[in-house]
Motif scaffolding. Structure first.
Motif, PDB file in Angstrom:
ATOM      1  N   GLU A 152      14.972  43.170  36.240  1.00 10.76           N
ATOM      2  CA  GLU A 152      15.813  42.264  35.188  1.00 10.76           C
ATOM      3  C   GLU A 152      17.130  41.800  35.521  1.00 10.76           C
ATOM      4  N   ALA A 153      17.893  42.902  36.254  1.00 10.97           N
ATOM      5  CA  ALA A 153      19.098  42.277  36.946  1.00 10.97           C
ATOM      6  C   ALA A 153      18.894  40.947  37.701  1.00 10.97           C
ATOM      7  N   ALA A 154      17.900  41.271  38.522  1.00  8.57           N
ATOM      8  CA  ALA A 154      17.604  40.128  39.639  1.00  8.57           C
ATOM      9  C   ALA A 154      17.471  38.798  38.975  1.00  8.57           C
ATOM     10  N   GLU A 155      16.440  38.860  37.833  1.00  8.02           N
ATOM     11  CA  GLU A 155      16.162  37.841  37.074  1.00  8.02           C
ATOM     12  C   GLU A 155      17.408  37.184  36.380  1.00  8.02           C
ATOM     13  N   GLU A 156      18.145  37.942  36.023  1.00  9.88           N
ATOM     14  CA  GLU A 156      19.329  37.445  35.190  1.00  9.88           C
ATOM     15  C   GLU A 156      20.309  36.725  36.031  1.00  9.88           C
ATOM     16  N   ALA A 157      20.584  37.569  37.094  1.00 13.04           N
ATOM     17  CA  ALA A 157      21.316  36.706  38.416  1.00 13.04           C
ATOM     18  C   ALA A 157      20.779  35.453  38.827  1.00 13.04           C
ATOM     19  N   ALA A 158      19.318  35.309  38.735  1.00 16.86           N
ATOM     20  CA  ALA A 158      18.643  33.864  39.243  1.00 16.86           C
ATOM     21  C   ALA A 158      19.013  33.002  38.243  1.00 16.86           C
ATOM     22  N   ARG A 159      18.860  33.440  36.873  1.00 15.63           N
ATOM     23  CA  ARG A 159      19.075  32.442  35.786  1.00 15.63           C
ATOM     24  C   ARG A 159      20.717  32.037  35.785  1.00 15.63           C
ATOM     25  N   LEU A 160      21.665  33.127  36.289  1.00 12.79           N
ATOM     26  CA  LEU A 160      22.997  32.732  36.133  1.00 12.79           C
ATOM     27  C   LEU A 160      23.382  31.489  37.138  1.00 12.79           C
ATOM     28  N   ARG A 161      22.799  31.832  38.346  1.00  7.57           N
ATOM     29  CA  ARG A 161      22.915  31.020  39.519  1.00  7.57           C
ATOM     30  C   ARG A 161      22.101  29.588  39.261  1.00  7.57           C
ATOM     31  N   GLN A 162      20.991  29.579  38.410  1.00  6.79           N
ATOM     32  CA  GLN A 162      20.451  28.083  38.043  1.00  6.79           C
ATOM     33  C   GLN A 162      21.356  27.463  36.974  1.00  6.79           C
ATOM     34  N   THR A 163      21.967  28.294  36.114  1.00  8.93           N
ATOM     35  CA  THR A 163      22.900  27.696  34.891  1.00  8.93           C
ATOM     36  C   THR A 163      24.202  27.019  35.885  1.00  8.93           C
ATOM     37  N   ILE A 164      24.648  28.058  36.914  1.00 17.09           N
ATOM     38  CA  ILE A 164      25.899  27.322  37.552  1.00 17.09           C
ATOM     39  C   ILE A 164      25.544  25.958  38.415  1.00 17.09           C
ATOM     40  N   ARG A 165      24.111  25.896  39.034  1.00 14.06           N
ATOM     41  CA  ARG A 165      23.810  24.930  39.614  1.00 14.06           C
ATOM     42  C   ARG A 165      24.008  23.579  38.612  1.00 14.06           C
ATOM     43  N   TRP A 166      23.154  23.863  37.451  1.00 16.59           N
ATOM     44  CA  TRP A 166      22.935  22.744  36.742  1.00 16.59           C
ATOM     45  C   TRP A 166      24.540  22.368  36.156  1.00 16.59           C
ATOM     46  N   ALA A 167      25.426  23.464  35.877  1.00 23.39           N
ATOM     47  CA  ALA A 167      26.620  22.798  35.239  1.00 23.39           C
ATOM     48  C   ALA A 167      27.398  22.126  36.399  1.00 23.39           C
ATOM     49  N   ARG A 168      27.353  22.539  37.729  1.00 22.98           N
ATOM     50  CA  ARG A 168      27.911  21.919  38.953  1.00 22.98           C
ATOM     51  C   ARG A 168      27.265  20.365  38.871  1.00 22.98           C
ATOM     52  N   MET A 169      25.887  20.163  38.667  1.00 23.15           N
ATOM     53  CA  MET A 169      25.307  18.937  38.739  1.00 23.15           C
ATOM     54  C   MET A 169      25.675  17.932  37.799  1.00 23.15           C
ATOM     55  N   LEU A 170      25.755  18.469  36.464  1.00 22.68           N
ATOM     56  CA  LEU A 170      26.180  17.722  35.399  1.00 22.68           C
ATOM     57  C   LEU A 170      27.676  17.201  35.275  1.00 22.68           C
ATOM     58  N   ASP A 171      28.566  18.216  36.149  1.00 19.95           N
ATOM     59  CA  ASP A 171      29.930  18.052  36.340  1.00 19.95           C
ATOM     60  C   ASP A 171      30.113  16.902  37.347  1.00 19.95           C
ATOM     61  N   GLU A 172      29.457  16.673  38.479  1.00 23.56           N
ATOM     62  CA  GLU A 172      29.521  15.775  39.553  1.00 23.56           C
ATOM     63  C   GLU A 172      29.127  14.596  38.803  1.00 23.56           C
ATOM     64  N   ALA A 173      27.606  14.477  38.087  1.00 22.63           N
ATOM     65  CA  ALA A 173      27.335  13.321  37.286  1.00 22.63           C
ATOM     66  C   ALA A 173      28.320  12.605  36.491  1.00 22.63           C
ATOM     67  N   TYR A 174      29.022  13.572  35.542  1.00 24.39           N
ATOM     68  CA  TYR A 174      30.163  13.097  34.814  1.00 24.39           C
ATOM     69  C   TYR A 174      31.072  12.378  35.473  1.00 24.39           C
ATOM     70  N   THR A 175      31.727  13.060  36.611  1.00 23.53           N
ATOM     71  CA  THR A 175      32.825  12.759  37.343  1.00 23.53           C
ATOM     72  C   THR A 175      32.401  11.124  37.964  1.00 23.53           C
ATOM     73  N   GLU A 176      30.960  11.318  38.633  1.00 23.80           N
ATOM     74  CA  GLU A 176      30.742   9.845  38.864  1.00 23.80           C
ATOM     75  C   GLU A 176      30.543   8.866  38.126  1.00 23.80           C
ATOM     76  N   HIS A 177      30.184   9.092  36.698  1.00 18.50           N
ATOM     77  CA  HIS A 177      30.093   8.398  35.711  1.00 18.50           C
ATOM     78  C   HIS A 177      31.419   7.620  35.227  1.00 18.50           C
TER      79      HIS A 177
END
Length: 223
Positions: A152-177
């Protein structure tokens, strides 16, 4: 009872591997295998204890059923005892200790009784097996719970990493926009400034021509 016999055998200086070899050897050489095949094995527990317990005839602790364990040769003390018996020199009887006493199992709901040395926990071999089985099940459950928690901890860590990746992608897209929007604004502002400068030049030219009509011909040549 069986547990105590195993502990006593190990306390005698034998390893677990040596104890297994003792059991296998006695099973065949002492006739237990034949007794089982003929249906004459009366006491399974007694047989198990006999297979495990140390040799009681020889005083040498390194003697293993007539063989000196660390040398692999016949035990000289056992040979001497056999010679003495053939000559009629039978060793004297061993000193008798106190008569074994009966004791009752302290297991909950158990009415079994034993004779001889009382186990430290006061339980018969059946209750001891139940306690060991329950402890093993508890250990298995604990391990299963730990593994589930780790998964369960491994799954939660994977979800957290995915959330961080999405947040980073959105931030980069917003900066580019934002950068693209800023560039468009700058272009529009430059265009407006150019149009304003051109309008200012036109106004100044018209004013100059009104004040100096003689320059009209020159202005036409420039245009």
């Amino acid at each position: 009872m069986l547990r105590e016999a195993i502990l006593q055998a190990l306390d005698g200086g034998r390893t677990a591997h040596q104890l297994v070899e003792r059991i296998q050897r006695r099973w065949w050489t002492h006739g237990y295998a034949r007794a089982l095949a003929e249906g004459q094995l009366a006491s399974p527990v007694g047989t198990a204890v006999a297979l495990v317990r140390p040799s009681t005839d020889c005083p040498d602790p390194m003697c293993e059923d007539g063989v000196t364990l660390h040398l692999g040769d016949g035990c000289p003390k056992c040979d001497q005892r056999r010679t003495d018996r053939r000559r009629g020199q039978v060793p004297g009887p061993r000193e008798k200790g106190p008569a074994p006493q009966w004791w009752e199992c302290e297991g909950q709901g158990c009415t079994a009784a034993g004779k001889g040395h009382r186990p430290a926990d006061g339980l018969c071999w059946q209750c001891q097996e139940r306690v060991e089985e329950a402890a093993a099940q508890t250990a298995v459950q604990r391990v299963s719970t730990t593994l589930a928690a780790e998964a369960e901890a491994a799954e939660e860590a994977a979800r957290l990493r995915q959330t961080i990746r999405w947040a980073r992608m959105l931030d980069e897209a917003y900066t580019e926009h934002t950068e693209r929007g800023r560039t468009a604004q700058e272009r529009a502002k430059a265009q407006q400034q150019a149009e304003a400068d051109a309008e200012q030049v036109r106004i100044l030219r018209e004013q100059l021509l009104r004040e100096h009509p003689e320059l009209a011909a020159y202005a036409q040549e420039q245009t």
